[in-house]
Scaffold this motif. Structure first.
Motif, PDB file in Angstrom:
ATOM      1  N   VAL B  36       0.832  -1.205   0.000  1.00  0.00           N
ATOM      2  CA  VAL B  36       0.000   0.000   0.000  1.00  0.00           C
ATOM      3  C   VAL B  36       0.866   1.254   0.000  1.00  0.00           C
ATOM      4  N   VAL B  37       0.454   2.247  -0.799  1.00  0.00           N
ATOM      5  CA  VAL B  37       1.064   3.574  -0.723  1.00  0.00           C
ATOM      6  C   VAL B  37       0.002   4.539  -0.233  1.00  0.00           C
ATOM      7  N   VAL B  38       0.333   5.331   0.783  1.00  0.00           N
ATOM      8  CA  VAL B  38      -0.602   6.319   1.306  1.00  0.00           C
ATOM      9  C   VAL B  38      -0.060   7.716   1.015  1.00  0.00           C
ATOM     10  N   VAL B  39      -0.822   8.486   0.253  1.00  0.00           N
ATOM     11  CA  VAL B  39      -0.453   9.861  -0.056  1.00  0.00           C
ATOM     12  C   VAL B  39      -1.346  10.774   0.766  1.00  0.00           C
ATOM     13  N   ASP B  40      -0.756  11.713   1.496  1.00  0.00           N
ATOM     14  CA  ASP B  40      -1.574  12.611   2.315  1.00  0.00           C
ATOM     15  C   ASP B  40      -1.014  14.026   2.265  1.00  0.00           C
ATOM     16  N   ALA B  41      -1.918  14.998   2.148  1.00  0.00           N
ATOM     17  CA  ALA B  41      -1.483  16.396   2.066  1.00  0.00           C
ATOM     18  C   ALA B  41      -0.949  16.899   3.405  1.00  0.00           C
ATOM     19  N   GLY B  42      -1.371  16.286   4.487  1.00  0.00           N
ATOM     20  CA  GLY B  42      -0.959  16.732   5.813  1.00  0.00           C
ATOM     21  C   GLY B  42       0.432  16.237   6.167  1.00  0.00           C
ATOM     22  N   PRO B  43       1.059  16.890   7.155  1.00  0.00           N
ATOM     23  CA  PRO B  43       2.414  16.499   7.547  1.00  0.00           C
ATOM     24  C   PRO B  43       2.462  15.264   8.438  1.00  0.00           C
ATOM     25  N   ILE B  88       3.283  -0.731   4.117  1.00  0.00           N
ATOM     26  CA  ILE B  88       2.758   0.596   3.793  1.00  0.00           C
ATOM     27  C   ILE B  88       3.911   1.549   3.536  1.00  0.00           C
ATOM     28  N   THR B  89       3.846   2.233   2.390  1.00  0.00           N
ATOM     29  CA  THR B  89       4.754   3.346   2.125  1.00  0.00           C
ATOM     30  C   THR B  89       3.945   4.613   2.349  1.00  0.00           C
ATOM     31  N   TYR B  90       4.435   5.471   3.240  1.00  0.00           N
ATOM     32  CA  TYR B  90       3.680   6.652   3.641  1.00  0.00           C
ATOM     33  C   TYR B  90       4.323   7.892   3.028  1.00  0.00           C
ATOM     34  N   MET B  91       3.527   8.653   2.287  1.00  0.00           N
ATOM     35  CA  MET B  91       4.023   9.884   1.659  1.00  0.00           C
ATOM     36  C   MET B  91       3.262  11.082   2.213  1.00  0.00           C
ATOM     37  N   PRO B  92       3.711  11.629   3.361  1.00  0.00           N
ATOM     38  CA  PRO B  92       3.029  12.802   3.926  1.00  0.00           C
ATOM     39  C   PRO B  92       3.442  14.069   3.187  1.00  0.00           C
ATOM     40  N   THR B 110       1.705  13.664  -7.609  1.00  0.00           N
ATOM     41  CA  THR B 110       1.689  14.479  -6.393  1.00  0.00           C
ATOM     42  C   THR B 110       2.687  15.620  -6.481  1.00  0.00           C
ATOM     43  N   THR B 111       2.440  16.612  -5.641  1.00  0.00           N
ATOM     44  CA  THR B 111       3.337  17.759  -5.517  1.00  0.00           C
ATOM     45  C   THR B 111       3.364  18.136  -4.037  1.00  0.00           C
ATOM     46  N   PRO B 112       4.492  18.647  -3.536  1.00  0.00           N
ATOM     47  CA  PRO B 112       4.535  18.971  -2.100  1.00  0.00           C
ATOM     48  C   PRO B 112       3.459  19.991  -1.718  1.00  0.00           C
ATOM     49  N   THR B 113       2.800  19.782  -0.584  1.00  0.00           N
ATOM     50  CA  THR B 113       1.771  20.708  -0.106  1.00  0.00           C
ATOM     51  C   THR B 113       2.389  22.069   0.201  1.00  0.00           C
ATOM     52  N   VAL B 114       3.551  22.036   0.820  1.00  0.00           N
ATOM     53  CA  VAL B 114       4.276  23.258   1.148  1.00  0.00           C
ATOM     54  C   VAL B 114       5.550  23.240   0.318  1.00  0.00           C
ATOM     55  N   THR B 115       5.848  24.381  -0.338  1.00  0.00           N
ATOM     56  CA  THR B 115       6.995  24.450  -1.241  1.00  0.00           C
ATOM     57  C   THR B 115       8.271  23.910  -0.602  1.00  0.00           C
ATOM     58  N   ALA B 116       9.008  23.145  -1.390  1.00  0.00           N
ATOM     59  CA  ALA B 116      10.263  22.561  -0.935  1.00  0.00           C
ATOM     60  C   ALA B 116      11.165  23.625  -0.319  1.00  0.00           C
ATOM     61  N   GLY B 117      11.851  23.256   0.731  1.00  0.00           N
ATOM     62  CA  GLY B 117      12.774  24.191   1.355  1.00  0.00           C
ATOM     63  C   GLY B 117      12.171  24.913   2.544  1.00  0.00           C
ATOM     64  N   LEU B 118      10.829  24.947   2.610  1.00  0.00           N
ATOM     65  CA  LEU B 118      10.196  25.641   3.722  1.00  0.00           C
ATOM     66  C   LEU B 118       9.843  24.683   4.861  1.00  0.00           C
TER      67      LEU B 118
END
Lengths: 110, 487
Positions: B36-43, B88-92, B110-118
């Motif tokens: 299973v891969v879980v993609v979530d917008a939250g941290p 499970i692979t988790y991608m927060p 997917t794309t990072p919810t918060v811009t990379a580096g921040l």
């Protein structure tokens, strides 16, 4: 003007963090969102709308509405409700004259 | 903006969302043997319902003010265990901006919810997830109705106030007025009071009498009554006034919220003259009119939809939570808003189904419980409807679309003189729903305004508001990388 300051955070807050908003230092605590750091320091608006230069701050609080956009460490259009504060973070409201032409009115600032 | 070529992650089952439905789906699929891969917008896991302080700051949250925290702890323990074994692979911190059907199953970008580096997090680019089956558990957010002054800073979504308290352990103000309809207003107000804020009033547009025809389905879920009693105790302890058949007619203030003008409404939700009242020194006005399921991914994949009892566009599913698109499962608010308990039940079913698990022994019992919760949800929607006459509360100059600053008068003008009766046509004539949020906030209201007073919005109009070419804003680099990958 600061009706509720970071001192009002619930008990058990470890780690104080200092960020700047438009150059002004703000104290907050680790684990806060940028939006929380601003609002708990009494800053409720940090953006003017394009059309009528209306002030905006937090609204949906979960990343859906994009009302709370702010520049963080030079990266524009970040959702203040989603970015977590880090020591030394530079936060800028987007009603700065160099960012948007209608700015000049300080309507959104308290 | 990162222009890295996305990495490709493969799985048997991809789950989008790590709230109550997503966690349950992931755990059930993994325990049935699927990768299973879980993609979530939250941290971090939990979604909006189980949102909690960052675990970097508070590693073992106690779940203060959370319902069903024991369920969360159980799901979380199983989720973490499956991560350790590699099931499970988790991608927060990754939001899905596109989902497509492919020969072998589904492709999710997917794309990072918060811009990379921040963020201090690891994810600094987008990824592509390829899976044979897909479970969508994207949840929902507060449904909003416009009212004069609602674009002032200090006005927040009721759920946004709750998220602020749960996520930050702080209050967004000192003095609050909470308004709208439905039982969700109660935990919001209780949470504020327990955190030390002052709730001047909770204004409910409906009346408890509206529950009378639905006592049977309500009795089918006794836990909800227990919750109600708990909130009543909190309200009594903090002396929070609960006013029924009352609405906010205007948010007052210059530059920020300072007060709220309210009025009583009759059974047809029309304002009763002479019942006005003003609350002053208000920092935050919170509005909640039920929830809007997050439908862009199901719609992008072409699922069959229906309009639920609360007027929301939702996906049609089988008893196994499978949508009309084979291999695509839906759980949680996108199948009909019904709360976390129902979302967990649906998530378990969806996860097990997606993993093609053998029929579990407890299946029948589970389906019965699910059905009971669905009936309760329907009763709740009927007892707390969007007020029939809400359009009468607007002034022509009231902002409806906050992003593009489109007024009620502009929308009804386009409807009456240009024949713009659906969300899509309204978009082209007025730009309502064309801004940053892509109609997530104003979509329901604009669809109702297009349909006209008293008319319910249709599947077509609601889909028109929720269908978006991109489900989340992406950098141009990601679009460029997309072409290279596909050629």
């Amino acid at each position: 003007m600061n009706a509720y300051t970071s001192g009002d955070n619930l008990p058990g807050e470890p780690g104080e963090v200092t960020v700047t908003f438009d150059g002004r230092p703000l104290r907050t605590s680790a684990g806060q969102s940028v939006g929380s750091a601003l609002v708990t320091n009494g800053i409720t608006a940090w953006r003017d709308t394009r059309k009528h230069a209306r002030p905006r701050g937090l609204f949906c609080g979960i990343g859906v509405c994009f009302d709370c956009l702010v520049a963080v460490d030079g990266v524009p259009n970040q959702r203040a409700c989603l970015v977590e504060v880090r020591e030394g973070m530079e936060i800028k409201g987007s009603c700065e004259p160099n960012v948007h032409p209608l700015a000049g009115s300080e309507g959104g600032r308290e | 903006m990162s222009a890295t070529v996305p990495g490709i992650v493969e799985a048997d089952v991809a789950v989008v969302g790590a709230g109550p439905a997503g966690l349950a789906a992931a755990v059930s699929a993994a325990e049935a043997g699927a990768g299973v891969v879980v993609v979530d917008a939250g941290p971090q896991p939990g979604g909006q319902f189980w949102r909690h302080r960052p675990e970097t700051v508070e590693p073992n949250p106690e779940g203060m003010g959370h319902h069903g925290w024991r369920t969360y702890r159980d799901l979380r323990a199983r989720f973490d265990a499956a991560r350790h074994t590699g099931r499970i692979t988790y991608m927060p911190g990754q939001q899905v901006w596109m989902a497509e059907k492919a020969d072998a199953g589904f492709v999710v970008r997917t794309t990072p919810t918060v811009t990379a580096g921040l963020t201090s997090g690891k994810a600094d680019g987008g990824s592509t997830v390829v899976a044979r089956r897909l479970v969508l558990c994207p949840g929902g957010y507060d449904r909003q109705l416009p009212v004069p002054g609602w674009d002032l800073p200090g006005v927040m979504a009721a759920g946004g106030i709750q998220a602020f308290i749960k996520g930050n352990g702080a209050l967004p103000g000192k003095r609050f007025v909470i308004a709208g309809t439905g039982p969700f207003l109660l935990p919001v107000a209780a949470g504020i009071a327990e955190a030390g804020g002052e709730v001047l009033a909770v204004l409910e547009s409906s009346s408890p009498k509206a529950w009378l025809p639905y006592l049977k389905p309500a009795a089918g879920v006794p836990g909800k009554a227990v919750e109600g009693v708990e909130y009543a105790a909190v309200f009594a302890r903090h002396r929070i006034p609960y006013r029924i058949r009352t609405i906010v007619t205007e948010v007052l203030g210059t530059g920020r919220t300072s007060g709220a003008r309210t009025a009583k409404v009759d059974a047809d939700s029309r304002v009763r003259p002479g019942t006005e009242r003003v609350y002053r020194d208000v920092d935050v006005v919170g509005f909640g009119w039920g929830f809007t399921p997050q439908m862009e991914l199901p719609l992008a994949l072409g699922v069959e939809t229906r309009v639920d009892a609360d007027g929301s566009l939702v996906g049609v599913v089988t008893e196994r939570q499978e949508s009309s698109v084979p291999g695509l499962f839906l759980a949680g608010e996108v199948t009909g808003v019904g709360g976390a308990t129902l979302a967990v039940l649906e998530g378990h079913t969806a996860g097990a189904s997606a993993a093609a698990a053998p029929e579990p022994a407890a299946k029948l019992q589970g389906l019965r419980t699910t059905a009971r919760h669905r009936r309760f949800a329907e009763a709740m929607h009927r007892a707390h409807p969007v007020p029939a006459a809400w359009q009468d509360w607007l002034a022509p100059g009231t902002t409806v679309c906050r992003c593009e600053e489109v007024t009620a008068g502009e929308i009804t003008g386009a409807r009456d003189s240009l024949g713009a009766r659906d969300a899509r046509t309204l978009k082209s004539f007025t730009r309502a729903g064309m801004g940053w949020c892509q109609g997530r906030v104003c979509g329901f209201a604009a669809a109702c305004l297009g349909a006209g007073p008293g008319a319910a919005p249709t599947i077509e109009s609601l889909s028109g508001a929720a269908k978006r070419p991109l489900a989340a804003p992406v950098g141009i680099g990601e679009l460029a990388a997309l072409q290279t990958t596909d050629n």
